[in-house]
Motif scaffolding. Structure first.
Motif, PDB file in Angstrom:
ATOM      1  N   ASP A  52      -3.773  -9.614  -3.186  1.00  0.00           N
ATOM      2  CA  ASP A  52      -3.262  -8.616  -2.254  1.00  0.00           C
ATOM      3  C   ASP A  52      -2.579  -7.499  -3.031  1.00  0.00           C
ATOM      4  OD1 ASP A  52      -4.150 -10.046  -0.098  1.00  0.00           O
ATOM      5  OD2 ASP A  52      -2.238 -11.059   0.262  1.00  0.00           O
TER       6      ASP A  52
ATOM      7  N   THR B 174      -1.142  -0.436   1.958  1.00  0.00           N
ATOM      8  CA  THR B 174      -1.856  -1.643   1.557  1.00  0.00           C
ATOM      9  C   THR B 174      -3.303  -1.295   1.225  1.00  0.00           C
ATOM     10  OG1 THR B 174      -2.466  -2.171   3.843  1.00  0.00           O
ATOM     11  CG2 THR B 174      -0.383  -3.067   3.031  1.00  0.00           C
ATOM     12  N   ASP B 175      -4.092  -2.317   0.906  1.00  0.00           N
ATOM     13  CA  ASP B 175      -5.491  -2.084   0.533  1.00  0.00           C
ATOM     14  C   ASP B 175      -6.263  -1.351   1.628  1.00  0.00           C
ATOM     15  OD1 ASP B 175      -5.364  -3.276  -1.993  1.00  0.00           O
ATOM     16  OD2 ASP B 175      -5.565  -5.272  -1.119  1.00  0.00           O
ATOM     17  N   GLY B 176      -5.928  -1.640   2.882  1.00  0.00           N
ATOM     18  CA  GLY B 176      -6.684  -1.050   3.975  1.00  0.00           C
ATOM     19  C   GLY B 176      -6.157   0.282   4.475  1.00  0.00           C
ATOM     20  N   ASP B 177      -5.079   0.782   3.882  1.00  0.00           N
ATOM     21  CA  ASP B 177      -4.482   2.034   4.345  1.00  0.00           C
ATOM     22  C   ASP B 177      -4.964   3.212   3.516  1.00  0.00           C
ATOM     23  OD1 ASP B 177      -2.950   0.782   6.308  1.00  0.00           O
ATOM     24  OD2 ASP B 177      -1.361   0.316   4.877  1.00  0.00           O
ATOM     25  N   GLN B 178      -5.264   4.312   4.193  1.00  0.00           N
ATOM     26  CA  GLN B 178      -5.615   5.550   3.492  1.00  0.00           C
ATOM     27  C   GLN B 178      -4.388   6.428   3.279  1.00  0.00           C
ATOM     28  OE1 GLN B 178      -8.739   7.483   5.715  1.00  0.00           O
ATOM     29  NE2 GLN B 178     -10.310   6.069   4.996  1.00  0.00           N
TER      30      GLN B 178
END
Length: 299
Positions: free
Chosen positions: A90, A105-109
């Motif tokens: 993560d 996080t990884d999924g945020d632009q």
């Protein structure tokens, strides 16, 4: 008469040895203060590091890898946490601008503000921020010991031993902070962040209040947690290496050992946190990726 002289000589020698040792301790304490103050004056630097778990004959497994930098009043950090049971890593990016803390996080632009997880995210930031490490040493130091072996000509080192009672109090406060009123204000669809820890204690992973899973120690209530902390053996120290000429730290190694009883079973843990510092004075203000999103796009 001769016996009296021998006793007198031994007494004087012991007194001189004690004075010499006290002087060394005082000099080491002064060195720590100089390194601390010089580091605090720096307006820009970079850092990186990792934790290593040295428990149950493990193979120095990396628990957390982190890197970041300070640019004037902002601190940027990236934290990668290993989740070996799920075969994944993560990633979390943090941007601390003093009064406001942004996360990605990884999924945020885009960067986002998270009111419900702010306390946990700030705890995550403090765990790996070198400035927080110096604040912890300054508050909890019990003794400072010089390092004299295996040093380069331009290098010096000190060991800062932390006070166990103060460390226990700090650990208890961190664990209690993970269950507070902020948990009741979660936005729809938002997942609470559970901070990773640099402490050698399974209970400090941030998920101990949930139902037990496997053999991990998680299910103790708040009262039991505090009782375990009060009775545990806990010791920690920092080893700081720094340049003689500038008094600026080049590396820090925090070593933490704990031993406590849980369900009539003895638990022993040992964690090390390695931090390396470099590029003092080299700010990178041109990096637009570190600029938060406009207020109308914050979530």
């Amino acid at each position: 008469m001769r016996k009296g002289w021998i006793i007198c000589l031994l007494t004087v020698t012991a007194m001189l040895g004690g004075c010499n040792q006290m002087g060394v301790q005082q000099n080491a304490g002064s060195d720590f203060e100089q390194v601390r103050d010089q580091f605090a004056k720096q307006r820009a630097y970079e850092f990186y590091g990792r934790t290593k778990l040295l428990t149950d004959n493990s193979s120095n497994a990396n628990i957390v890898n982190f890197s970041g930098r300070k640019d004037e009043g902002s601190v940027y950090m990236n934290v990668k946490r290993s989740v070996p049971e799920e075969n994944r890593v993560d990633s979390l990016s943090l941007l601390d601008q003093g009064k406001q803390l942004y996360a990605k996080t990884d999924g945020d632009q885009d960067w986002r503000l998270s009111v419900s997880s702010e306390a946990a995210l700030r705890q995550e930031m403090e765990n790996w921020n070198p400035a927080s490490a110096f604040a912890q040493m300054d508050e909890m130091k019990k003794s400072v010991i010089p390092i004299t072996k295996n040093l380069r000509t331009d290098q010096a080192g000190i060991r800062v031993v932390l006070d166990s009672a103060k460390l226990k109090s700090w650990l208890g406060a961190q664990l209690q902070a993970q269950t507070g009123s902020h948990i009741q204000s979660v936005s729809p669809g938002e997942k609470l962040h559970k901070p990773s820890q640099k402490l050698a204690m399974s209970l400090s992973k941030g998920d101990w209040q949930e139902p037990p899973q496997g053999t991990r120690i998680q299910s103790a209530g708040n009262a039991n947690i505090q009782e375990i902390i009060d009775q545990m053996d806990l010791e920690a120290e920092y080893t700081i290496m720094y340049q003689k000429s500038t008094k600026l730290p080049t590396s820090m190694l925090m070593s933490i050992r704990s031993q406590y009883d849980y369900n009539n079973q003895l638990v022993q843990e040992h964690t090390q946190v390695e931090t390396y510092l470099q590029n003092y004075g080299l700010a990178k203000k041109s990096d637009r990726s570190l600029s938060p999103v406009p207020s109308d796009r914050k979530r």
